[in-house]
Write a protein that holds these residues in place. Structure first.
Motif, PDB file in Angstrom:
ATOM      1  N   CYS A 159       0.829  -1.198   0.000  1.00 60.15           N
ATOM      2  CA  CYS A 159       0.000   0.000   0.000  1.00 60.15           C
ATOM      3  C   CYS A 159       0.875   1.266   0.000  1.00 60.15           C
ATOM      4  O   CYS A 159       0.590   2.230  -0.716  1.00 60.15           O
ATOM      5  CB  CYS A 159      -0.934  -0.013   1.198  1.00 60.15           C
ATOM      6  SG  CYS A 159      -2.090   1.362   1.239  1.00 60.15           S
ATOM      7  N   ASN A 162       2.442   1.726  -3.446  1.00 62.32           N
ATOM      8  CA  ASN A 162       1.526   2.030  -4.546  1.00 62.32           C
ATOM      9  C   ASN A 162       0.111   2.128  -3.987  1.00 62.32           C
ATOM     10  O   ASN A 162      -0.527   1.097  -3.736  1.00 62.32           O
ATOM     11  CB  ASN A 162       1.624   0.952  -5.617  1.00 62.32           C
ATOM     12  CG  ASN A 162       0.905   1.335  -6.885  1.00 62.32           C
ATOM     13  OD1 ASN A 162       0.001   2.181  -6.873  1.00 62.32           O
ATOM     14  ND2 ASN A 162       1.281   0.715  -7.983  1.00 62.32           N
ATOM     15  N   ALA A 163      -0.395   3.321  -3.837  1.00 61.85           N
ATOM     16  CA  ALA A 163      -1.688   3.570  -3.205  1.00 61.85           C
ATOM     17  C   ALA A 163      -2.852   2.875  -3.912  1.00 61.85           C
ATOM     18  O   ALA A 163      -3.860   2.563  -3.270  1.00 61.85           O
ATOM     19  CB  ALA A 163      -1.966   5.064  -3.109  1.00 61.85           C
ATOM     20  N   LYS A 164      -2.741   2.590  -5.195  1.00 60.53           N
ATOM     21  CA  LYS A 164      -3.862   1.949  -5.894  1.00 60.53           C
ATOM     22  C   LYS A 164      -4.061   0.500  -5.450  1.00 60.53           C
ATOM     23  O   LYS A 164      -5.089  -0.113  -5.710  1.00 60.53           O
ATOM     24  CB  LYS A 164      -3.707   2.040  -7.408  1.00 60.53           C
ATOM     25  CG  LYS A 164      -2.617   1.181  -7.997  1.00 60.53           C
ATOM     26  CD  LYS A 164      -2.573   1.342  -9.502  1.00 60.53           C
ATOM     27  CE  LYS A 164      -1.493   0.444 -10.084  1.00 60.53           C
ATOM     28  NZ  LYS A 164      -1.420   0.534 -11.528  1.00 60.53           N
ATOM     29  N   HIS A 165      -3.072  -0.072  -4.740  1.00 65.77           N
ATOM     30  CA  HIS A 165      -3.189  -1.438  -4.210  1.00 65.77           C
ATOM     31  C   HIS A 165      -3.780  -1.478  -2.800  1.00 65.77           C
ATOM     32  O   HIS A 165      -3.914  -2.550  -2.215  1.00 65.77           O
ATOM     33  CB  HIS A 165      -1.833  -2.142  -4.216  1.00 65.77           C
ATOM     34  CG  HIS A 165      -1.298  -2.398  -5.581  1.00 65.77           C
ATOM     35  ND1 HIS A 165      -1.891  -3.281  -6.460  1.00 65.77           N
ATOM     36  CD2 HIS A 165      -0.247  -1.861  -6.251  1.00 65.77           C
ATOM     37  CE1 HIS A 165      -1.219  -3.288  -7.593  1.00 65.77           C
ATOM     38  NE2 HIS A 165      -0.209  -2.433  -7.482  1.00 65.77           N
ATOM     39  N   CYS A 166      -4.129  -0.304  -2.275  1.00 63.89           N
ATOM     40  CA  CYS A 166      -4.700  -0.236  -0.926  1.00 63.89           C
ATOM     41  C   CYS A 166      -6.182  -0.566  -0.973  1.00 63.89           C
ATOM     42  O   CYS A 166      -6.882  -0.213  -1.926  1.00 63.89           O
ATOM     43  CB  CYS A 166      -4.534   1.161  -0.332  1.00 63.89           C
ATOM     44  SG  CYS A 166      -2.814   1.639  -0.144  1.00 63.89           S
ATOM     45  N   THR A 167      -6.634  -1.233   0.052  1.00 64.39           N
ATOM     46  CA  THR A 167      -8.069  -1.513   0.180  1.00 64.39           C
ATOM     47  C   THR A 167      -8.600  -0.723   1.356  1.00 64.39           C
ATOM     48  O   THR A 167      -7.913  -0.486   2.329  1.00 64.39           O
ATOM     49  CB  THR A 167      -8.326  -3.012   0.390  1.00 64.39           C
ATOM     50  OG1 THR A 167      -7.623  -3.431   1.560  1.00 64.39           O
ATOM     51  CG2 THR A 167      -7.876  -3.810  -0.796  1.00 64.39           C
ATOM     52  N   ASP A 168      -9.858  -0.323   1.236  1.00 63.06           N
ATOM     53  CA  ASP A 168     -10.484   0.442   2.329  1.00 63.06           C
ATOM     54  C   ASP A 168     -10.948  -0.450   3.429  1.00 63.06           C
ATOM     55  O   ASP A 168     -11.234  -1.539   3.364  1.00 63.06           O
ATOM     56  CB  ASP A 168     -11.673   1.258   1.797  1.00 63.06           C
ATOM     57  CG  ASP A 168     -11.159   2.373   0.893  1.00 63.06           C
ATOM     58  OD1 ASP A 168     -10.014   2.810   1.057  1.00 63.06           O
ATOM     59  OD2 ASP A 168     -11.937   2.799   0.020  1.00 63.06           O
TER      60      ASP A 168
END
Length: 168
Positions: A159, A162-168
């Motif tokens: 995460c 690369n922020a696009k791989h973060c889940t909420d």
């Protein structure tokens, strides 16, 4: 390096809580308890490895009941699991009201320590010689916690990278 038993490194430390340990409500600061938990776990780590050891993480710290000024607080610490250079140490905290003799389970914590060599780099630690069913159970539970901790660290790193791989 010969395996060691849990009994060889386990420790019990006790301390009477004083006014300087408390907040204005007369309850002992959680940080005072945390410091003693870290001290007890550190003794276990050094006893097991005969090396300088440092706290790598505190996996869990649960407070169950408050501590009053004048209570005797006992910290029982022992190794649950060892890795290559690290150890999980569990600490059980009990409080005794010295006037009544009543004992209360105050808290529990799991800490990871790393053994260091003369160059302050991680070094291998002795394996564990598990003897009892309870020791084997605690070891299995520690292995599960370690796997979960490492998976969480890996997820956080992905995460952060690369922020696009973060889940909420």
């Amino acid at each position: 390096m010969s395996p060691k038993t849990i009994e060889e490194s386990s420790v019990t430390l006790s301390q009477v809580m004083q006014p300087q340990d408390a907040n204005p409500a007369g309850l002992v600061h959680g940080g005072v308890i945390m410091k003693q938990i870290d001290n007890a776990a550190g003794v276990v780590a050094v006893r097991h490895t005969k090396k300088i050891c440092v706290t790598a993480s505190i996996d869990r710290l649960d407070f169950h009941n408050p501590v009053q000024i004048g209570n005797l607080v006992t910290f029982q610490a022992s190794i649950n699991n060892v890795g290559e250079t690290s150890m999980e140490i569990g600490v059980r905290v009990e409080t005794e009201d010295l006037l009544t003799g009543k004992k209360t389970h105050t808290g529990s914590a799991y800490l990871t320590f790393v053994a260091l060599g003369d160059d302050f780099r991680p070094v291998p630690v002795p394996r564990l010689n598990l003897k009892t069913a309870d020791q084997k159970r605690r070891n299995r539970e520690a292995i599960r916690r370690r796997k979960a901790r490492l998976a969480e660290k890996k997820s956080e790193k992905i995460c952060q990278d690369n922020a696009k791989h973060c889940t909420d």
